[in-house]
Design an enzyme around this catalytic site. Structure first.
Site, PDB file in Angstrom:
ATOM      1  N   GLY A 218       0.842  -1.197  -0.138  1.00  0.00           N
ATOM      2  CA  GLY A 218      -0.135  -0.109   0.315  1.00  0.00           C
ATOM      3  C   GLY A 218       0.706   0.670  -0.473  1.00  0.00           C
ATOM      4  N   GLU A 259       5.266  -7.104   0.875  1.00  0.00           N
ATOM      5  CA  GLU A 259       4.824  -7.458  -0.319  1.00  0.00           C
ATOM      6  C   GLU A 259       4.691  -6.391  -1.446  1.00  0.00           C
ATOM      7  OE1 GLU A 259       1.363 -10.935   1.244  1.00  0.00           O
ATOM      8  OE2 GLU A 259       1.202  -8.484   0.220  1.00  0.00           O
ATOM      9  N   PRO A 260       5.223  -5.467  -1.655  1.00  0.00           N
ATOM     10  CA  PRO A 260       5.333  -4.267  -2.838  1.00  0.00           C
ATOM     11  C   PRO A 260       5.030  -4.716  -4.236  1.00  0.00           C
ATOM     12  CG  PRO A 260       7.826  -4.165  -1.279  1.00  0.00           C
ATOM     13  CD  PRO A 260       6.835  -5.443  -1.110  1.00  0.00           C
ATOM     14  N   GLY A 261       4.152  -3.710  -4.335  1.00  0.00           N
ATOM     15  CA  GLY A 261       4.309  -4.138  -6.303  1.00  0.00           C
ATOM     16  C   GLY A 261       4.828  -2.460  -6.666  1.00  0.00           C
ATOM     17  N   ARG A 298      -5.721   2.405 -16.693  1.00  0.00           N
ATOM     18  CA  ARG A 298      -5.622   3.558 -15.347  1.00  0.00           C
ATOM     19  C   ARG A 298      -6.403   4.433 -14.933  1.00  0.00           C
ATOM     20  NH1 ARG A 298      -1.986   4.812 -12.203  1.00  0.00           N
ATOM     21  NH2 ARG A 298      -2.647   3.615 -10.109  1.00  0.00           N
ATOM     22  N   TYR A 302      -9.856   3.859 -12.576  1.00  0.00           N
ATOM     23  CA  TYR A 302      -9.734   4.777 -11.609  1.00  0.00           C
ATOM     24  C   TYR A 302      -8.878   6.119 -10.932  1.00  0.00           C
ATOM     25  CZ  TYR A 302      -6.693  -0.339 -10.317  1.00  0.00           C
ATOM     26  OH  TYR A 302      -7.074  -1.790 -10.536  1.00  0.00           O
ATOM     27  N   CYS A 328     -13.354   2.645 -29.760  1.00  0.00           N
ATOM     28  CA  CYS A 328     -14.506   3.262 -30.163  1.00  0.00           C
ATOM     29  C   CYS A 328     -15.719   3.403 -28.899  1.00  0.00           C
ATOM     30  CB  CYS A 328     -14.867   3.021 -30.948  1.00  0.00           C
ATOM     31  SG  CYS A 328     -13.913   2.734 -32.789  1.00  0.00           S
ATOM     32  N   GLU A 329     -15.055   4.001 -27.755  1.00  0.00           N
ATOM     33  CA  GLU A 329     -15.517   4.448 -26.795  1.00  0.00           C
ATOM     34  C   GLU A 329     -15.157   5.430 -26.069  1.00  0.00           C
ATOM     35  OE1 GLU A 329     -16.557   1.918 -23.136  1.00  0.00           O
ATOM     36  OE2 GLU A 329     -16.293  -0.328 -24.868  1.00  0.00           O
TER      37      GLU A 329
HETATM   38  C1  PLP Z   1      -2.084  -6.079  -4.884  1.00  0.00           C
HETATM   39  C2  PLP Z   1      -1.219  -6.461  -3.932  1.00  0.00           C
HETATM   40  C3  PLP Z   1      -0.366  -5.647  -3.207  1.00  0.00           C
HETATM   41  C4  PLP Z   1       0.765  -4.823  -4.155  1.00  0.00           C
HETATM   42  O1  PLP Z   1       0.354  -3.281  -3.869  1.00  0.00           O
HETATM   43  P1  PLP Z   1       0.879  -2.281  -4.394  1.00  0.00           P
HETATM   44  O2  PLP Z   1       0.046  -1.704  -3.541  1.00  0.00           O
HETATM   45  O3  PLP Z   1       1.103  -2.560  -5.502  1.00  0.00           O
HETATM   46  O4  PLP Z   1       2.088  -2.325  -3.293  1.00  0.00           O
HETATM   47  C5  PLP Z   1       0.337  -6.818  -1.836  1.00  0.00           C
HETATM   48  N1  PLP Z   1      -0.776  -7.582  -1.419  1.00  0.00           N
HETATM   49  C6  PLP Z   1      -1.738  -8.088  -1.738  1.00  0.00           C
HETATM   50  C7  PLP Z   1      -2.202  -9.186  -1.157  1.00  0.00           C
HETATM   51  C8  PLP Z   1      -1.355  -8.225  -3.387  1.00  0.00           C
HETATM   52  O5  PLP Z   1      -3.179  -8.105  -3.716  1.00  0.00           O
END
Ligand code: PLP
Length: 410
Positions: A218, A259-261, A298, A302, A328-329
């Protein structure tokens, strides 16, 4: 990355194209790990769903990151990239017991987020250690589409159901080795995160055999100038202290997990598209590009903001544009933005295009998904080819049905 390099990539590989700067990914990884260097055991599991190209997964593996996965296919991608199964955690939501069992058989850590599956899995496999995903009911950020910790959320097991969890654990004899939460993307406030962490610590006290506590993700990254960004350094300092104190109290050096994305890959990504048409209407000037929400959803999904720059006209003067796609939207990337004067044929670069951009792309309007390029050691490496017409048709079978159209004589 320099604009000249981006421009050269668009020339060489065509548009639209995604570009990822490996150096930025590495520096974000190092920033996060160094914020927690006073914790003895730290594990960062990269959230594969943000950007799942094998080259990116290999890069993460080389840095020492594990993977956070949400489908058996993501697990398989991780294994294909050479990641050890013990370095993968499976955190799905709403998937079948069968899929969870299959992933568990691969040696991957399972994270369960509902009581029904917990009871079934624990009954059948009491010897397999399991992590549980808690919902601490803490709101993260303001966008309900990306906040998953609220009371109506489908994610996690409510903290109010701890007694029920404990009953299942006792009855099945299963072993809980980890506690997890993920309250959603874009945590604006460190205090909110720390508050949720306290709930997690409180929960953890109920389980005697923990190896780790996973605080999810997050972390917020800036999308435009003046945006609030999670102060990772301050957060690291505060949570480190609290975590180390908790470990003392618990009587064991647990592993602190994240768990960073987005934090790792968002800012490393650029999306390059060419302007097909500049169209004046009575109210605005549209620049229409050779892409749409099929490639970058996005902004429409979002309301997310992506900075857009015209890299073809660095000396131009700024004018106001609305940037739209060719779908086409209604397909708006940006409204009324100040951008260096645009001419048809110019290349626009979208920033923060590393996370949840390519991985959410589709073939809508029967368009090809773009190519992906990794900028590594000052060189461009193609890491995914642009799709071709064959990709659109290869799984379509049974089309012979209409080869012989029988027209009734009249
Ligand atoms: C998507 C997700 C993340 C990554 O979230 P970010 O906001 O991209 O850092 C981490 N843990 C879980 C379980 C997720 O579903």
């Amino acid at each position: 990355m320099e604009n000249a390099n981006l421009l050269a990539i668009a020339k060489e590989f065509g548009s639209p194209v995604y570009v990822y700067d490996s150096e930025k990914i590495v520096s974000q990884y190092e920033r996060l790990t160094s914020a927690f260097k006073q914790v003895k055991h730290v594990k960062l599991n990269y959230a594969v769903k943000a950007l799942s190209n094998l080259a990116i997964l290999k890069l993460m593996n080389s840095l020492g990151a594990g993977l956070d996965t949400v489908s058996i296919q993501e697990v398989k991608l991780g294994l294909l990239a050479g990641v050890e199964p013990t370095n993968i955690i499976f955190t799905p939501n709403g998937v079948s017991l069968k899929e969870i069992e299959k992933v568990s058989e691969m040696g991957v850590q399972i994270n369960i987020d509902n009581l029904s599956i917990l009871e079934q899995f624990g009954t059948k496999h009491p010897d397999v250690p399991v992590c549980i995903r808690i919902n601490p009911h803490v709101m993260a950020g303001g966008n309900s589409k990306i906040s998953v910790g609220h009371i109506d959320s489908k994610f996690g097991i409510s903290i109010h159901q701890i007694p029920h969890i404990l009953r299942i654990v006792e009855n099945t004899g299963m072993n809980i080795n980890g506690i997890h939460m993920h309250t959603g993307s874009d945590i604006l406030d460190i205090d909110v995160f720390l508050y949720a962490s306290e709930i997690l610590f409180e929960t953890a006290k109920n389980f005697k055999n923990l190896d780790f506590i996973d605080f999810g993700s997050g972390f917020k990254v800036p999308y435009k100038e003046g945006d609030i960004e999670t102060n990772i350094e301050e957060f690291g300092e505060k949570l480190t202290k609290r975590f180390n104190d908790f470990c003392k109290e618990y009587g064991k050096e647990l592993t602190l997990g994240f768990e960073p994305g987005k934090f790792l890959v968002s800012e490393a990504g650029y999306f390059l598209a060419e302007v097909n048409v500049v169209k004046q209407t009575t109210s605005t000037v549209f620049a229409g590009i050779d892409s749409g929400f099929n490639h970058l959803i996005r902004p429409m999904f979002y309301d997310s903001y992506h900075e857009i720059i015209n890299i073809s006209n660095p000396k131009g003067r700024e004018r106001f544009y609305s940037i739209v796609g060719y779908i086409c939207e209604t397909d708006t990337f940006a409204t009324n933005r100040r951008i260096l004067e645009i001419t048809e044929g110019d290349i626009l670069a979208f920033k923060n295009a590393g996370a949840y951009c390519f991985s959410m792309a589709s073939n809508y309007n029967s368009r090809f998904r773009p190519a992906e390029v990794l900028w590594h050691n000052n060189e461009a490496h193609l890491i995914r080819k642009r799709e071709t017409f064959e990709d659109l048709t290869k799984n379509q079978v049974g089309v012979d049905i209409f080869n012989k159209v029988e027209v009734s004589a009249s």
